[in-house]
Enzyme design. Structure first.
Site, PDB file in Angstrom:
ATOM      1  N   LYS A  96       0.829  -1.219   0.000  1.00  0.00           N
ATOM      2  CA  LYS A  96       0.000   0.000   0.000  1.00  0.00           C
ATOM      3  C   LYS A  96       0.860   1.266   0.000  1.00  0.00           C
ATOM      4  O   LYS A  96       0.590   2.210  -0.750  1.00  0.00           O
ATOM      5  CB  LYS A  96      -0.942   0.001   1.212  1.00  0.00           C
ATOM      6  N   THR A  97       1.887   1.295   0.857  1.00  0.00           N
ATOM      7  CA  THR A  97       2.733   2.482   0.921  1.00  0.00           C
ATOM      8  C   THR A  97       3.466   2.706  -0.394  1.00  0.00           C
ATOM      9  O   THR A  97       3.563   3.839  -0.885  1.00  0.00           O
ATOM     10  CB  THR A  97       3.739   2.363   2.078  1.00  0.00           C
ATOM     11  N   ASP A 178      -3.266   6.391   3.070  1.00  0.00           N
ATOM     12  CA  ASP A 178      -2.575   5.106   3.211  1.00  0.00           C
ATOM     13  C   ASP A 178      -2.816   4.539   4.614  1.00  0.00           C
ATOM     14  O   ASP A 178      -2.151   4.915   5.568  1.00  0.00           O
ATOM     15  CB  ASP A 178      -1.080   5.313   2.950  1.00  0.00           C
ATOM     16  N   ASN A 217       7.557  -8.038   0.641  1.00  0.00           N
ATOM     17  CA  ASN A 217       6.930  -6.910   1.329  1.00  0.00           C
ATOM     18  C   ASN A 217       7.214  -6.939   2.825  1.00  0.00           C
ATOM     19  O   ASN A 217       7.438  -5.898   3.449  1.00  0.00           O
ATOM     20  CB  ASN A 217       5.416  -6.919   1.083  1.00  0.00           C
ATOM     21  N   LEU A 220      10.802  -5.817   3.378  1.00  0.00           N
ATOM     22  CA  LEU A 220      10.919  -4.360   3.272  1.00  0.00           C
ATOM     23  C   LEU A 220      10.356  -3.668   4.509  1.00  0.00           C
ATOM     24  O   LEU A 220      10.915  -2.673   4.982  1.00  0.00           O
ATOM     25  CB  LEU A 220      10.189  -3.867   2.013  1.00  0.00           C
ATOM     26  N   ARG A 303      26.562   9.176 -18.720  1.00  0.00           N
ATOM     27  CA  ARG A 303      26.761  10.011 -19.902  1.00  0.00           C
ATOM     28  C   ARG A 303      27.330   9.170 -21.034  1.00  0.00           C
ATOM     29  O   ARG A 303      27.982   8.149 -20.803  1.00  0.00           O
ATOM     30  CB  ARG A 303      27.726  11.155 -19.590  1.00  0.00           C
ATOM     31  N   SER A 500      20.952  16.458 -20.797  1.00  0.00           N
ATOM     32  CA  SER A 500      19.598  17.027 -20.761  1.00  0.00           C
ATOM     33  C   SER A 500      18.547  15.952 -20.516  1.00  0.00           C
ATOM     34  O   SER A 500      17.618  16.156 -19.727  1.00  0.00           O
ATOM     35  CB  SER A 500      19.302  17.776 -22.065  1.00  0.00           C
ATOM     36  N   LEU A 502      19.061  12.946 -19.140  1.00  0.00           N
ATOM     37  CA  LEU A 502      19.279  12.375 -17.809  1.00  0.00           C
ATOM     38  C   LEU A 502      18.686  13.274 -16.729  1.00  0.00           C
ATOM     39  O   LEU A 502      18.159  12.785 -15.723  1.00  0.00           O
ATOM     40  CB  LEU A 502      20.774  12.160 -17.561  1.00  0.00           C
ATOM     41  N   ARG A 503      18.744  14.574 -16.930  1.00  0.00           N
ATOM     42  CA  ARG A 503      18.166  15.511 -15.966  1.00  0.00           C
ATOM     43  C   ARG A 503      16.659  15.278 -15.817  1.00  0.00           C
ATOM     44  O   ARG A 503      16.133  15.267 -14.702  1.00  0.00           O
ATOM     45  CB  ARG A 503      18.414  16.948 -16.413  1.00  0.00           C
TER      46      ARG A 503
END
Length: 547
Positions: A96-97, A178, A217, A220, A303, A500, A502-503
């Protein structure tokens, strides 16, 4: 009207068009004559941001503009969707979180003012403030003692008050609630309370029947703030007691409740929708859930290598330094992935243990270490009782895929992965930001040649575009399909691209605002690794050491 000079001119300009004027026209080329952003959304100069911290839980300011936001309104609400409350339903250890954070990240990217309200955070804050213990039966949806019942009601009342304030005073549009919400009477009460405020309520019931997913889960959950400093065995016993206390109380959602809900089974394995008539934004969230998967792997950003001139206009191949960089990058990424696989494999599985520091030549037969999951899946081929090998890129948690842009030096940076038999995909969405008339010019040259445009660019580097160019906002909108594809991937992804692109991707995964993205830096001496957690994403910066 000027004549078309050739067939090629007509193909470029369009049938019957005039010849393209090649001299750049001064001014802001944002293709808009009316103001796009409301006066309440004027972007302020950003504060210095720590690019290693996930911003998904930061409060949304009233003048916030999101990277993927198409427009703004004075009310702060988009898509004519009004106010929406998403209520998560499910037992402990049902993701859920993770769901709430993922929905918050994606909708904020779209420009929706979203906030997650986690009952666990309220409980921990109450315990810290009052410096008292939490009643043992609080964790049950129906506490047996008066003390546990009062404690639970106080927390839920506080959450309801804060969600109401978020909608009414902070111009919020989407709140994600939640908590357990496993009782029909609780869900009915939520619908009545917020329905009276003209707030649409959508329930998302997360159901986990896969024992492996449930175990993950639980693992975690044992790493959460609740169990900091606990012995692993004690933490597991405590958490499983919470699950046991609610299992017999759980009332699954059904059409008889007359509520709008989504039943989300095994984190996207199956999804059903009931009584959904809330329009575009809710349907977009449902589509997002269809692409969302439980991520076991990591996302790596690198890069591309260097070329001789290293310019945008010249689509060059890599030079010697760029080729050497590609070899080092290949070794480094494979080392990192294989080390994690070695750590994850249990001692009883027959997994080949090749050295993590093997050279490319030594790896040529087997560049990636097999995992327990891949071996079991291979053994089960043809057995209907087991999940069969998946056919798509990144569908399995032990997959590894490299994404690059189509330009030569970007694709060639991944050539050694391709030679080892690893999937390398060219993605058009990873084309770097088109610089237009300022291509390959230094800041000083741009300032000298386009003085007024340069000043406008400094005021809003995210939305401003030079003549014939893209803005970062254009790039973000172009890359949205790639974001959903990235959410669908379960395993490891290496993304090789221009700074650009990757940003933008990094800005999505770390929930940055549009004012922060243009200031992010990615260099060739660092590999960025992003790992996924239920509450936030984490960043690790790994040095790339050249020989």
């Amino acid at each position: 009207m000027s004549a078309i000079l050739s067939d090629d001119d007509e193909l470029f300009n369009g049938l019957g068009s005039e010849e393209v004027i090649t001299k750049p026209v001064p001014g802001n080329h944002m293709a808009r004559t009316r103001k796009r952003w409301s006066s309440g959304s004027a972007d302020k100069r950003p504060k210095i941001v720590n690019k290693l911290i996930d911003g998904v839980h930061t409060d949304v300011a009233t003048d916030y503009i999101s990277p993927g936001q198409l427009y703004s309104t004075e009310s702060g609400r988009l898509f004519h969707a009004g106010k929406i409350l998403i209520v998560l339903v499910g037992l402990p250890a049902t993701s859920k979180t993770l769901l709430s954070v993922a929905i918050t990240r994606y909708t904020r990217w779209l420009g929706v003012r979203t906030r997650s309200f986690h009952v666990s955070e309220y409980r921990r804050e109450k315990a810290r403030t009052e410096k008292g213990g939490v009643p043992n039966d609080y964790y049950s949806a129906k506490p047996g003692s008066q003390e546990g019942g009062n404690y639970r009601r106080e927390i839920l009342r506080k959450m309801t008050k804060d969600m109401t304030e978020f909608f009414d005073e902070k111009r919020g549009q989407l709140a994600v609630y939640d908590a357990l919400n496993i009782l029909k009477e609780d869900r009915s009460s939520i619908e009545k309370v917020f329905g009276k405020m003209n707030i649409k309520v959508l329930f998302i019931e997360s159901v986990v029947t896969d024992p492996l997913l449930q175990k993950r889960n639980v693992d975690l959950a044992l790493k959460s703030a609740d169990y900091k400093g606990w012995a692993l065995q004690d933490a597991e016993q405590d958490y499983m007691s919470r699950l046991k206390a609610n299992k017999h109380l759980y009332e699954e959602m059904s059409p008889e409740e007359n509520l709008s809900y989504v039943k989300y089974i095994n984190f996207g394995e199956k999804l059903t929708v009931n009584n959904n008539n809330y329009g575009y934004l809710i349907n977009k969230i449902v589509f997002f859930l269809m692409n969302l998967r439980d991520k076991r792997g990591r996302v790596y950003f690198a890069r591309c290598g260097t070329s001789v001139k290293d310019k945008y206009i010249d689509d060059e191949e890599l030079n010697e330094e760029g080729l050497n960089y590609s070899k080092v990058l290949t070794d480094l990424v494979l080392d990192l992935v294989n080390k994690r696989r070695l750590d994850a494999n249990d001692g009883t599985s027959a997994v080949p243990r090749t050295p993590s520091a093997a050279s490319l030549k030594e790896r040529s037969k087997s560049p990636l270490i097999a995992t327990s999951a891949s071996l079991k899946r291979t053994e089960s081929t043809g057995n209907a009782l087991y999940r069969q090998p998946a056919s798509g890129d990144g569908v399995d948690d032990d997959s590894f895929v490299v994404w690059t842009a189509p330009r030569k030096r970007t694709y060639d940076t991944a050539k050694y992965f391709a030679e080892l038999g690893i999937s390398v995909r060219q993605r058009n969405q990873l084309q770097q930001l088109h610089p237009g008339v300022v291509a390959d010019m230094s800041d000083h040259e741009v300032k000298e040649k386009f003085t007024s445009e340069y000043q406008e660019y400094l005021r809003d580097p995210y939305h401003f575009r030079f003549s014939r160019a893209e803005s970062y906002h254009d790039l973000a909108v172009r890359m949205e399909p790639l974001l959903l594809e990235m959410e669908r991937m379960c395993g490891d992804i290496l993304i090789i691209g221009h700074e650009s692109t990757l940003r933008v991707l990094y800005g999505y995964l770390m929930a940055f605002s549009c004012s922060e993205i243009p200031r992010l830096t990615f260099t060739r001496d660092e590999l960025i690794e992003i790992s996924f957690g239920p509450f936030e994403n984490k960043v690790n910066r790994i040095p790339i050491v050249m020989d």
